[in-house]
Design a protein around this motif. Structure first.
Motif, PDB file in Angstrom:
ATOM      1  N   GLU A  11       0.831  -1.210   0.000  1.00 19.83           N
ATOM      2  CA  GLU A  11       0.000   0.000   0.000  1.00 19.83           C
ATOM      3  C   GLU A  11       0.862   1.254   0.000  1.00 19.83           C
ATOM      4  OE1 GLU A  11      -3.406   2.217   2.750  1.00 19.83           O
ATOM      5  OE2 GLU A  11      -2.701   0.218   3.281  1.00 19.83           O
ATOM      6  N   GLN A  12       1.965   1.215   0.737  1.00 19.21           N
ATOM      7  CA  GLN A  12       2.848   2.372   0.764  1.00 19.21           C
ATOM      8  C   GLN A  12       3.497   2.590  -0.597  1.00 19.21           C
ATOM      9  OE1 GLN A  12       3.001   4.320   3.330  1.00 19.21           O
ATOM     10  NE2 GLN A  12       1.771   3.051   4.659  1.00 19.21           N
ATOM     11  N   LEU A  13       3.905   1.515  -1.258  1.00 18.99           N
ATOM     12  CA  LEU A  13       4.483   1.648  -2.588  1.00 18.99           C
ATOM     13  C   LEU A  13       3.474   2.210  -3.586  1.00 18.99           C
ATOM     14  CD1 LEU A  13       6.645  -1.591  -2.992  1.00 18.99           C
ATOM     15  CD2 LEU A  13       7.442   0.759  -2.708  1.00 18.99           C
ATOM     16  N   LEU A  14       2.209   1.818  -3.421  1.00 19.37           N
ATOM     17  CA  LEU A  14       1.168   2.345  -4.300  1.00 19.37           C
ATOM     18  C   LEU A  14       1.064   3.852  -4.155  1.00 19.37           C
ATOM     19  CD1 LEU A  14      -1.241   1.775  -6.234  1.00 19.37           C
ATOM     20  CD2 LEU A  14      -2.676   1.555  -4.190  1.00 19.37           C
ATOM     21  N   LEU A  15       1.097   4.333  -2.905  1.00 22.61           N
ATOM     22  CA  LEU A  15       0.973   5.764  -2.640  1.00 22.61           C
ATOM     23  C   LEU A  15       2.217   6.541  -3.046  1.00 22.61           C
ATOM     24  CD1 LEU A  15      -0.752   5.806   0.861  1.00 22.61           C
ATOM     25  CD2 LEU A  15      -1.675   6.807  -1.222  1.00 22.61           C
ATOM     26  N   THR A  16       3.368   5.991  -2.741  1.00 25.84           N
ATOM     27  CA  THR A  16       4.603   6.750  -2.878  1.00 25.84           C
ATOM     28  C   THR A  16       5.250   6.650  -4.251  1.00 25.84           C
ATOM     29  OG1 THR A  16       5.895   4.887  -2.007  1.00 25.84           O
ATOM     30  CG2 THR A  16       5.111   6.527  -0.421  1.00 25.84           C
ATOM     31  N   VAL A  17       5.006   5.561  -4.961  1.00 21.18           N
ATOM     32  CA  VAL A  17       5.698   5.350  -6.238  1.00 21.18           C
ATOM     33  C   VAL A  17       4.732   5.208  -7.407  1.00 21.18           C
ATOM     34  CG1 VAL A  17       7.270   3.865  -7.521  1.00 21.18           C
ATOM     35  CG2 VAL A  17       7.676   4.293  -5.097  1.00 21.18           C
ATOM     36  N   ILE A  18       3.812   4.265  -7.304  1.00 24.04           N
ATOM     37  CA  ILE A  18       3.001   3.895  -8.468  1.00 24.04           C
ATOM     38  C   ILE A  18       2.046   5.022  -8.873  1.00 24.04           C
ATOM     39  CG2 ILE A  18       1.315   2.243  -9.365  1.00 24.04           C
ATOM     40  CD1 ILE A  18       2.585   0.144  -7.553  1.00 24.04           C
ATOM     41  N   ILE A  19       1.270   5.552  -7.913  1.00 18.91           N
ATOM     42  CA  ILE A  19       0.299   6.598  -8.254  1.00 18.91           C
ATOM     43  C   ILE A  19       0.980   7.845  -8.814  1.00 18.91           C
ATOM     44  CG2 ILE A  19      -1.368   8.222  -7.266  1.00 18.91           C
ATOM     45  CD1 ILE A  19      -2.420   6.000  -5.528  1.00 18.91           C
ATOM     46  N   PRO A  20       2.024   8.414  -8.160  1.00 20.62           N
ATOM     47  CA  PRO A  20       2.672   9.586  -8.757  1.00 20.62           C
ATOM     48  C   PRO A  20       3.251   9.305 -10.149  1.00 20.62           C
ATOM     49  CG  PRO A  20       3.287   9.391  -6.447  1.00 20.62           C
ATOM     50  CD  PRO A  20       2.560   8.129  -6.805  1.00 20.62           C
ATOM     51  N   THR A  21       3.825   8.122 -10.343  1.00 18.96           N
ATOM     52  CA  THR A  21       4.396   7.779 -11.644  1.00 18.96           C
ATOM     53  C   THR A  21       3.318   7.693 -12.720  1.00 18.96           C
ATOM     54  OG1 THR A  21       6.222   6.572 -10.616  1.00 18.96           O
ATOM     55  CG2 THR A  21       5.743   6.084 -12.915  1.00 18.96           C
ATOM     56  N   LEU A  22       2.217   7.014 -12.414  1.00 18.86           N
ATOM     57  CA  LEU A  22       1.131   6.878 -13.378  1.00 18.86           C
ATOM     58  C   LEU A  22       0.526   8.233 -13.730  1.00 18.86           C
ATOM     59  CD1 LEU A  22      -0.729   3.660 -12.139  1.00 18.86           C
ATOM     60  CD2 LEU A  22       0.732   3.911 -14.154  1.00 18.86           C
ATOM     61  N   LEU A  23       0.335   9.087 -12.725  1.00 19.52           N
ATOM     62  CA  LEU A  23      -0.231  10.413 -12.983  1.00 19.52           C
ATOM     63  C   LEU A  23       0.691  11.245 -13.869  1.00 19.52           C
ATOM     64  CD1 LEU A  23      -1.655  11.292  -9.447  1.00 19.52           C
ATOM     65  CD2 LEU A  23      -2.969  10.722 -11.489  1.00 19.52           C
ATOM     66  N   LEU A  24       1.985  11.171 -13.602  1.00 24.69           N
ATOM     67  CA  LEU A  24       2.941  11.934 -14.392  1.00 24.69           C
ATOM     68  C   LEU A  24       2.932  11.478 -15.854  1.00 24.69           C
ATOM     69  CD1 LEU A  24       5.236  13.984 -14.630  1.00 24.69           C
ATOM     70  CD2 LEU A  24       6.819  12.196 -13.882  1.00 24.69           C
ATOM     71  N   VAL A  25       2.978  10.168 -16.065  1.00 26.03           N
ATOM     72  CA  VAL A  25       3.013   9.625 -17.427  1.00 26.03           C
ATOM     73  C   VAL A  25       1.689   9.886 -18.151  1.00 26.03           C
ATOM     74  CG1 VAL A  25       3.222   7.528 -18.803  1.00 26.03           C
ATOM     75  CG2 VAL A  25       4.735   7.885 -16.841  1.00 26.03           C
ATOM     76  N   LEU A  26       0.571   9.629 -17.467  1.00 27.51           N
ATOM     77  CA  LEU A  26      -0.741   9.762 -18.105  1.00 27.51           C
ATOM     78  C   LEU A  26      -1.028  11.197 -18.523  1.00 27.51           C
ATOM     79  CD1 LEU A  26      -3.518   8.646 -18.908  1.00 27.51           C
ATOM     80  CD2 LEU A  26      -4.265   9.036 -16.535  1.00 27.51           C
ATOM     81  N   PHE A  27      -0.935  12.127 -17.587  1.00 29.50           N
ATOM     82  CA  PHE A  27      -1.321  13.507 -17.894  1.00 29.50           C
ATOM     83  C   PHE A  27      -0.288  14.233 -18.743  1.00 29.50           C
ATOM     84  CE2 PHE A  27      -4.109  12.558 -14.341  1.00 29.50           C
ATOM     85  CZ  PHE A  27      -5.290  13.173 -14.717  1.00 29.50           C
ATOM     86  N   SER A  28       0.936  13.714 -18.795  1.00 35.29           N
ATOM     87  CA  SER A  28       1.931  14.305 -19.683  1.00 35.29           C
ATOM     88  C   SER A  28       1.769  13.800 -21.114  1.00 35.29           C
ATOM     89  CB  SER A  28       3.351  13.972 -19.203  1.00 35.29           C
ATOM     90  OG  SER A  28       3.610  14.538 -17.938  1.00 35.29           O
ATOM     91  N   SER A  29       1.200  12.593 -21.250  1.00 39.09           N
ATOM     92  CA  SER A  29       1.080  11.971 -22.575  1.00 39.09           C
ATOM     93  C   SER A  29      -0.262  12.218 -23.223  1.00 39.09           C
ATOM     94  CB  SER A  29       1.328  10.462 -22.468  1.00 39.09           C
ATOM     95  OG  SER A  29       2.569  10.183 -21.849  1.00 39.09           O
ATOM     96  N   VAL A  30      -1.312  12.416 -22.424  1.00 39.61           N
ATOM     97  CA  VAL A  30      -2.670  12.581 -22.944  1.00 39.61           C
ATOM     98  C   VAL A  30      -3.175  13.965 -22.556  1.00 39.61           C
ATOM     99  CG1 VAL A  30      -5.003  11.656 -22.973  1.00 39.61           C
ATOM    100  CG2 VAL A  30      -3.061  10.104 -22.694  1.00 39.61           C
ATOM    101  N   ASP A  31      -3.733  14.679 -23.500  1.00 40.55           N
ATOM    102  CA  ASP A  31      -4.219  16.047 -23.265  1.00 40.55           C
ATOM    103  C   ASP A  31      -5.591  15.992 -22.587  1.00 40.55           C
ATOM    104  OD1 ASP A  31      -4.493  18.744 -23.219  1.00 40.55           O
ATOM    105  OD2 ASP A  31      -4.936  18.964 -25.355  1.00 40.55           O
TER     106      ASP A  31
END
Length: 269
Positions: free
Chosen positions: A49-69
């Protein structure tokens, strides 16, 4: 048959002190803090759960919103707007959400009570937890920065200002997280910390610019620690500001209030 006698610790008939003479007592304070900090860091990195909060969610948000308008981030590359906000989100996820949940359940299961009875002073335990948070944040910043560069990020500005913003942001969120963990029940801390995380993700200027909100809401949201941290990082890394004193002042105020309240109201049982 000849026998020899001696006191505990003797090596034999020579009477000299042996290498295995007991030395009771606590380890040096620095070694205790380091060992506890390493333990806290290992526990955090092994928690899904900590990895989800600290690594996975921020990474996914960065990639998704940077790649899709999806969200209008203004002129320029989306990653230039998003990367500073995601770095702020990473600090909040570790120093506030993750620390609040972990500490809340440690308190519920009596872990903190037992640690408080050990030779490790209570302030040293909190120091070890803070060190663990800082180590985790360094790993987060390195990972997210590498991903942002791969997406075309071109930061500039004063590195000292970035470091100061991250340190004050960590202090502010740590104080609020410990305050929540030390005053609420573990289940309430779990629910409240996740709810606050989601609300600040949406309304803290991380992904959606604050100027998209009504003027009255902007005045309130701008005083939140996540808004001050994300806007401060964005002013430096995107717009090249030397030192965002206003945002630094807001973070310093939250840090003082949060840490002071946590120190006064934190319950170990």
């Amino acid at each position: 048959m000849t026998t020899t006698t001696g006191t505990p610790g003797d090596t034999g008939t020579s009477g000299t002190a042996g290498a295995y003479a007991p030395r009771p007592g606590a380890a040096p304070l620095g070694r205790m803090i380091t060992a506890q900090a390493l333990l806290e860091t290992k526990m955090l990195l092994r928690n899904g759960e900590q990895l989800l909060l600290t690594v996975i969610i921020p990474t996914l948000l960065l990639v998704l919103f940077s790649s899709v308008d999806i969200v209008d981030t203004g002129s320029g590359e989306a990653v230039d707007f998003l990367a500073p906000g995601i770095l702020a989100l990473a600090v909040m996820s570790t120093a506030f959400t993750g620390q609040a949940i972990a500490t809340g359940f440690e308190r519920r299961y009596g872990v903190l009570k037992r640690l408080a009875a050990s030779p490790l002073p209570r302030w040293a335990l909190m120091t070890a937890k803070t060190a663990s948070v800082l180590v985790t944040e360094v790993l987060q910043v390195v990972l997210l920065t590498a991903i942002a560069f791969a997406l075309g990020w071109s930061p500039h500005g004063n590195p000292a200002a970035v470091l100061l913003l991250l340190v004050l942001g960590t202090a502010a969120f740590s104080g609020l997280g410990l305050l929540m963990a030390g005053t609420l029940k573990a289940e309430a801390t779990l629910a409240a910390a996740n709810l606050v995380f989601l609300l600040l993700l949406v309304g803290g200027g991380v992904i959606v610019p604050l100027d998209k909100f009504p003027d009255a809401a902007q005045d309130v949201l701008g005083l939140l620690p996540i808004s001050a941290l994300s806007d401060g990082l964005r002013d430096v890394l995107q717009h090249g500001a030397s030192m965002p004193w206003g945002d630094l002042g807001i973070l310093a105020g939250w840090a003082v209030v949060g840490l002071a309240a946590a120190g006064k109201f934190f319950r170990w049982e």
